[in-house]
Design an enzyme around this catalytic site. Structure first.
Site, PDB file in Angstrom:
ATOM      1  N   ASP A 221       0.852  -1.188   0.000  1.00 30.14           N
ATOM      2  CA  ASP A 221       0.000   0.000   0.000  1.00 30.14           C
ATOM      3  C   ASP A 221       0.891   1.242   0.000  1.00 30.14           C
ATOM      4  O   ASP A 221       1.902   1.304   0.704  1.00 30.14           O
ATOM      5  CB  ASP A 221      -0.923  -0.013   1.229  1.00 30.14           C
ATOM      6  CG  ASP A 221      -2.071   0.969   1.083  1.00 30.14           C
ATOM      7  OD1 ASP A 221      -3.222   0.516   0.968  1.00 30.14           O
ATOM      8  OD2 ASP A 221      -1.821   2.200   1.090  1.00 30.14           O
ATOM      9  N   ILE A 222       0.526   2.226  -0.790  1.00 33.32           N
ATOM     10  CA  ILE A 222       1.314   3.450  -0.938  1.00 33.32           C
ATOM     11  C   ILE A 222       1.264   4.300   0.338  1.00 33.32           C
ATOM     12  O   ILE A 222       2.148   5.129   0.560  1.00 33.32           O
ATOM     13  CB  ILE A 222       0.798   4.248  -2.168  1.00 33.32           C
ATOM     14  CG1 ILE A 222       1.889   5.123  -2.745  1.00 33.32           C
ATOM     15  CG2 ILE A 222      -0.459   5.028  -1.866  1.00 33.32           C
ATOM     16  CD1 ILE A 222       1.567   5.676  -4.126  1.00 33.32           C
TER      17      ILE A 222
ATOM     18  N   ASN B 252     -12.761  -3.382   2.541  1.00 30.35           N
ATOM     19  CA  ASN B 252     -13.713  -2.274   2.624  1.00 30.35           C
ATOM     20  C   ASN B 252     -14.623  -2.418   1.416  1.00 30.35           C
ATOM     21  O   ASN B 252     -14.148  -2.471   0.274  1.00 30.35           O
ATOM     22  CB  ASN B 252     -12.976  -0.937   2.597  1.00 30.35           C
ATOM     23  CG  ASN B 252     -12.160  -0.713   3.858  1.00 30.35           C
ATOM     24  OD1 ASN B 252     -12.576  -1.116   4.944  1.00 30.35           O
ATOM     25  ND2 ASN B 252     -11.000  -0.107   3.725  1.00 30.35           N
TER      26      ASN B 252
ATOM     27  N   GLY C  94     -15.701   2.881   3.648  1.00 29.39           N
ATOM     28  CA  GLY C  94     -14.389   3.481   3.427  1.00 29.39           C
ATOM     29  C   GLY C  94     -13.695   3.044   2.156  1.00 29.39           C
ATOM     30  O   GLY C  94     -12.512   3.336   1.963  1.00 29.39           O
ATOM     31  N   GLN C  95     -14.409   2.318   1.280  1.00 29.48           N
ATOM     32  CA  GLN C  95     -13.766   1.925   0.023  1.00 29.48           C
ATOM     33  C   GLN C  95     -13.571   3.157  -0.856  1.00 29.48           C
ATOM     34  O   GLN C  95     -14.505   3.933  -1.078  1.00 29.48           O
ATOM     35  CB  GLN C  95     -14.618   0.878  -0.721  1.00 29.48           C
ATOM     36  CG  GLN C  95     -13.898   0.313  -1.949  1.00 29.48           C
ATOM     37  CD  GLN C  95     -14.680  -0.792  -2.657  1.00 29.48           C
ATOM     38  OE1 GLN C  95     -15.808  -1.117  -2.264  1.00 29.48           O
ATOM     39  NE2 GLN C  95     -14.084  -1.348  -3.688  1.00 29.48           N
TER      40      GLN C  95
ATOM     41  N   HIS D 212      -9.929  -5.223  -3.480  1.00 29.71           N
ATOM     42  CA  HIS D 212      -8.601  -5.414  -2.872  1.00 29.71           C
ATOM     43  C   HIS D 212      -8.772  -5.847  -1.430  1.00 29.71           C
ATOM     44  O   HIS D 212      -9.623  -5.333  -0.705  1.00 29.71           O
ATOM     45  CB  HIS D 212      -7.759  -4.143  -2.966  1.00 29.71           C
ATOM     46  CG  HIS D 212      -8.459  -2.916  -2.479  1.00 29.71           C
ATOM     47  ND1 HIS D 212      -9.397  -2.243  -3.243  1.00 29.71           N
ATOM     48  CD2 HIS D 212      -8.380  -2.247  -1.312  1.00 29.71           C
ATOM     49  CE1 HIS D 212      -9.858  -1.221  -2.553  1.00 29.71           C
ATOM     50  NE2 HIS D 212      -9.264  -1.198  -1.376  1.00 29.71           N
TER      51      HIS D 212
ATOM     52  N   HIS E 205      -6.956  -5.944   2.075  1.00 30.44           N
ATOM     53  CA  HIS E 205      -5.853  -5.388   2.854  1.00 30.44           C
ATOM     54  C   HIS E 205      -5.284  -6.473   3.771  1.00 30.44           C
ATOM     55  O   HIS E 205      -6.044  -7.140   4.481  1.00 30.44           O
ATOM     56  CB  HIS E 205      -6.336  -4.249   3.760  1.00 30.44           C
ATOM     57  CG  HIS E 205      -6.849  -3.030   3.063  1.00 30.44           C
ATOM     58  ND1 HIS E 205      -6.097  -1.892   2.901  1.00 30.44           N
ATOM     59  CD2 HIS E 205      -8.052  -2.747   2.498  1.00 30.44           C
ATOM     60  CE1 HIS E 205      -6.806  -0.963   2.279  1.00 30.44           C
ATOM     61  NE2 HIS E 205      -8.005  -1.456   2.027  1.00 30.44           N
TER      62      HIS E 205
HETATM   63  P1  AMP Z   1      -9.752   1.380   0.262  1.00 34.77           P
HETATM   64  O1  AMP Z   1      -9.911   2.664   1.042  1.00 34.77           O
HETATM   65  O2  AMP Z   1     -10.114   0.151   1.024  1.00 34.77           O
HETATM   66  O3  AMP Z   1     -10.457   1.479  -1.088  1.00 34.77           O
HETATM   67  O4  AMP Z   1      -8.191   1.211  -0.006  1.00 34.77           O
HETATM   68  C1  AMP Z   1      -7.509   1.766  -1.089  1.00 34.77           C
HETATM   69  C2  AMP Z   1      -6.066   1.677  -0.736  1.00 34.77           C
HETATM   70  O5  AMP Z   1      -5.310   1.864  -1.905  1.00 34.77           O
HETATM   71  C3  AMP Z   1      -5.594   2.742   0.265  1.00 34.77           C
HETATM   72  O6  AMP Z   1      -5.066   2.096   1.425  1.00 34.77           O
HETATM   73  C4  AMP Z   1      -4.542   3.527  -0.512  1.00 34.77           C
HETATM   74  O7  AMP Z   1      -3.457   3.946   0.303  1.00 34.77           O
HETATM   75  C5  AMP Z   1      -4.109   2.506  -1.552  1.00 34.77           C
HETATM   76  N1  AMP Z   1      -3.538   3.060  -2.773  1.00 34.77           N
HETATM   77  C6  AMP Z   1      -4.019   4.095  -3.513  1.00 34.77           C
HETATM   78  N2  AMP Z   1      -3.238   4.296  -4.584  1.00 34.77           N
HETATM   79  C7  AMP Z   1      -2.240   3.375  -4.528  1.00 34.77           C
HETATM   80  C8  AMP Z   1      -1.122   3.071  -5.360  1.00 34.77           C
HETATM   81  N3  AMP Z   1      -0.844   3.768  -6.486  1.00 34.77           N
HETATM   82  N4  AMP Z   1      -0.298   2.058  -4.986  1.00 34.77           N
HETATM   83  C9  AMP Z   1      -0.545   1.362  -3.857  1.00 34.77           C
HETATM   84  N5  AMP Z   1      -1.595   1.595  -3.047  1.00 34.77           N
HETATM   85  C10 AMP Z   1      -2.437   2.584  -3.367  1.00 34.77           C
END
Ligand code: AMP
Ligand code: ZN
Length: 117
Positions: A33-34, A90, A96-97, A103, A105
């Site tokens: 995760d970024i 999520n 919170g998605q 994906h 986590h």
């Molecule tokens: P969610 O809030 O469950 O939809 O999670 C989306 C996740 O994607 C968040 O934890 C972000 O930090 C992560 N995210 C967004 N952009 C990137 C990216 N380019 N590379 C890796 N993770 C990312």
């Protein structure tokens, strides 16, 4: 395999956006995760586009199972399987998605409180 041209995670699958990939199977990809919320924070995604966990469950036979098995393998590789880790889907905006490509986590490496916010 479904692909959405405007989808961030489809672009990661297509290698159009870089990611630190930690695991790959036929139908899943996992990367860090970024914006990590724990020392281990990996996202397991499907290579094909499915909007959320419910869509994955409705999709190809065994796909949700493949995501879960990938998460288990990652937890072991990251060294958090013994102490414990958390798996989160999520699902929907109210939960919170923010990225509407399914994906899972994988969070670990610190004490995680319950209930989540
Ligand atoms: P969610 O809030 O469950 O939809 O999670 C989306 C996740 O994607 C968040 O934890 C972000 O930090 C992560 N995210 C967004 N952009 C990137 C990216 N380019 N590379 C890796 N993770 C990312
Ligand atoms: Zn997508």
């Amino acid at each position: 395999m479904a692909v959405e041209t405007d989808c961030l995670f489809c672009k990661i699958v297509a290698k159009e956006i870089p990611a630190e990939i930690v695991h790959e199977t036929d139908r899943t990809l996992a990367f860090r995760d970024i914006n990590p919320q724990a020392p281990t924070h990996v996202l397991v995604i499907t290579k094909g586009h499915h909007a959320d966990a419910g869509a994955v469950a409705d999709a190809d036979e065994g796909l949700a199972d493949e995501m879960l098995k990938a998460a288990r393998t990652i937890a072991r590789k990251e060294g958090v399987a013994e102490e414990g880790y958390r798996l989160v889907f999520n699902t929907g905006a109210a939960a919170g998605q923010t990225v509407f490509h399914a994906h899972l986590h994988v969070l670990g490496g610190r004490d995680l409180r319950w209930p989540p916010g």
